[in-house]
Design an enzyme around this catalytic site. Sequence first.
Site, short mmCIF file in Angstrom:
data_model
loop_
_atom_site.label_atom_id
_atom_site.label_comp_id
_atom_site.label_asym_id
_atom_site.label_seq_id
_atom_site.Cartn_x
_atom_site.Cartn_y
_atom_site.Cartn_z
N TYR A 96 4.71 6.34 9.85
CA TYR A 96 3.85 5.22 9.50
C TYR A 96 4.62 4.14 8.72
CZ TYR A 96 -0.63 2.92 8.87
OH TYR A 96 -1.66 2.02 8.94
N TYR A 101 -8.71 5.45 8.26
CA TYR A 101 -8.81 5.81 9.67
C TYR A 101 -9.89 6.89 9.77
CZ TYR A 101 -4.36 3.45 10.70
OH TYR A 101 -3.37 2.51 10.87
N PRO A 137 -2.84 0.35 19.20
CA PRO A 137 -2.67 -0.13 17.82
C PRO A 137 -2.94 0.90 16.72
CG PRO A 137 -4.73 -0.95 18.74
CD PRO A 137 -4.02 -0.23 19.85
N HIS A 150 0.84 -1.20 0.00
CA HIS A 150 0.00 0.00 0.00
C HIS A 150 0.87 1.25 0.00
CE1 HIS A 150 -4.09 -1.70 1.51
NE2 HIS A 150 -3.54 -2.45 0.60
N LYS A 188 2.09 -0.20 15.03
CA LYS A 188 3.53 -0.27 15.31
C LYS A 188 4.00 -1.48 16.11
CE LYS A 188 4.51 2.99 12.99
NZ LYS A 188 5.00 2.49 11.76
C1 PHB Z 1 -4.97 -4.33 11.08
O1 PHB Z 1 -5.10 -4.51 9.87
O2 PHB Z 1 -5.20 -5.21 11.91
C2 PHB Z 1 -4.57 -2.96 11.57
C3 PHB Z 1 -4.27 -1.97 10.66
C4 PHB Z 1 -3.89 -0.73 11.11
C5 PHB Z 1 -3.85 -0.48 12.46
C6 PHB Z 1 -4.13 -1.47 13.37
C7 PHB Z 1 -4.51 -2.73 12.93
O3 PHB Z 1 -3.49 0.77 12.89
#
Ligand code: PHB
Length: 399
Positions: A390, A205, A297, A76, A301
Amino acid sequence: MARAIRTQVAIVGAGPAGLMLAYLLHRENIDSVVIENRSRDYVTHRVRAGVLEQGTVDLMAATGVGDRVKREGLIHHGIEIRFEGEGHRIALSDLTGGRAITIYGQQELVKDLIEARLETGRPLWFEVSEAHIEGIDAQAPLVRCVKDGERHEIHAEFIAGCDGFHGISRESLPAGLRRVYEREYPFGWVGILAEVAPSSDELIYAYHDRGFALHSLRTPELSRLYVQCDPHDTIDQWPDARIWDELHQRFAMPGGWVLREGPIVEKSITPMRSFVAEPMQHGRLFLAGDAAHIVPPTGAKGLNLAIADVRDLAASLVDRFRHGRSTALDGYSRRRLQHVWKVQHFSYWMTTMLHRFPEDRDGFQRQLQLGQLRYLVGSRAAQTSLAENYVGLIESGPA
Ligand code: PHB
Ligand code: APR
């Protein structure tokens, strides 16, 4: 009578940290014994993180355990931040000189590393119990455990505590030396895996008055979605229909946006905390991964931090075994904590920017969050800062 076995490094825990450490050491001809209290089936099926930083994938590729992630991982180049009914793309790769993230489930990485370990013929023991660490202040530390009903003593030169947040290693450091920093957040995540094609090509997000939501994925057929919930909620308070309803509301766009629904095949609640234990080493014991630190989460990270720890630890141990030099090993905790706190800050920043705080009664914090979000999507400098964190900060290693 306990059966004694001798090795160079005893590794407690076969999560990403322990398995990657064992693999990196093997490549340098350093022997280890890995012990894990769960079954192989359990560790390869538990659904955890899914975002690999560029550096994590590069390490896997460079060390020969990256074939499947290269084939099956989904690269991505951007993520979306959605608020007030509008989506804003953060062009991760354009902002970081081409770096990217790869979507690949943690349990897939764990499967790859278990296979790589078994190929080496070196010990990896599942379903051990009563693990206990002794003598970390002496020349000859050891790990005791029970396997197949028999007592074992693993005599090693060093012990790596890679046994996660609930493990025993952290508590094996002298109590008087340990210091813990911790924040609990007034929310958690309900996470689901749904058998449906992702509704977007990239992660989303979403900040919403009803709370945070995250759209992620595992494969072209499997979506991974999260909604902010009360930290005390239990999963039976979240029937499937309620989860979908919240997701629809939190991702809604005035022009219309379709969230695809599918059968939910896994669902659980994750608490959110920031946690750091220091030091990450004492005597002959070294902590790595969730044993030493937990990040909320929101920045994706945790897994990457665990891998970055063992990359440093492996290099430092090689220096010690190969050249008899301890300088790198002595600086392990100091170096790692400097990096860990940067990542803690990023994870805290993402978390506090994107979640609704239940105590925000007068809406002051909501206004600050919107101010921050508007600044982020309007400033290339702010986006570059998010992007470089990120995809993963480039850190200096032990040498
Ligand atoms: C996930 O795909 O489980 C995931 C992705 C981004 C995050 C946390 C978990 O910030
Ligand atoms: N004896 C042996 N093994 C143990 C013990 C013990 N007493 N206690 C825990 N373990 C095992 C756990 O069963 C687990 O398999 O140690 C392993 C630790 O693995 P993880 O929890 O996955 O931790 P780590 O390898 O540091 O990886 C961090 O995990 O929680 C996620 O988001 C986090 O992705 C990050 C990653």
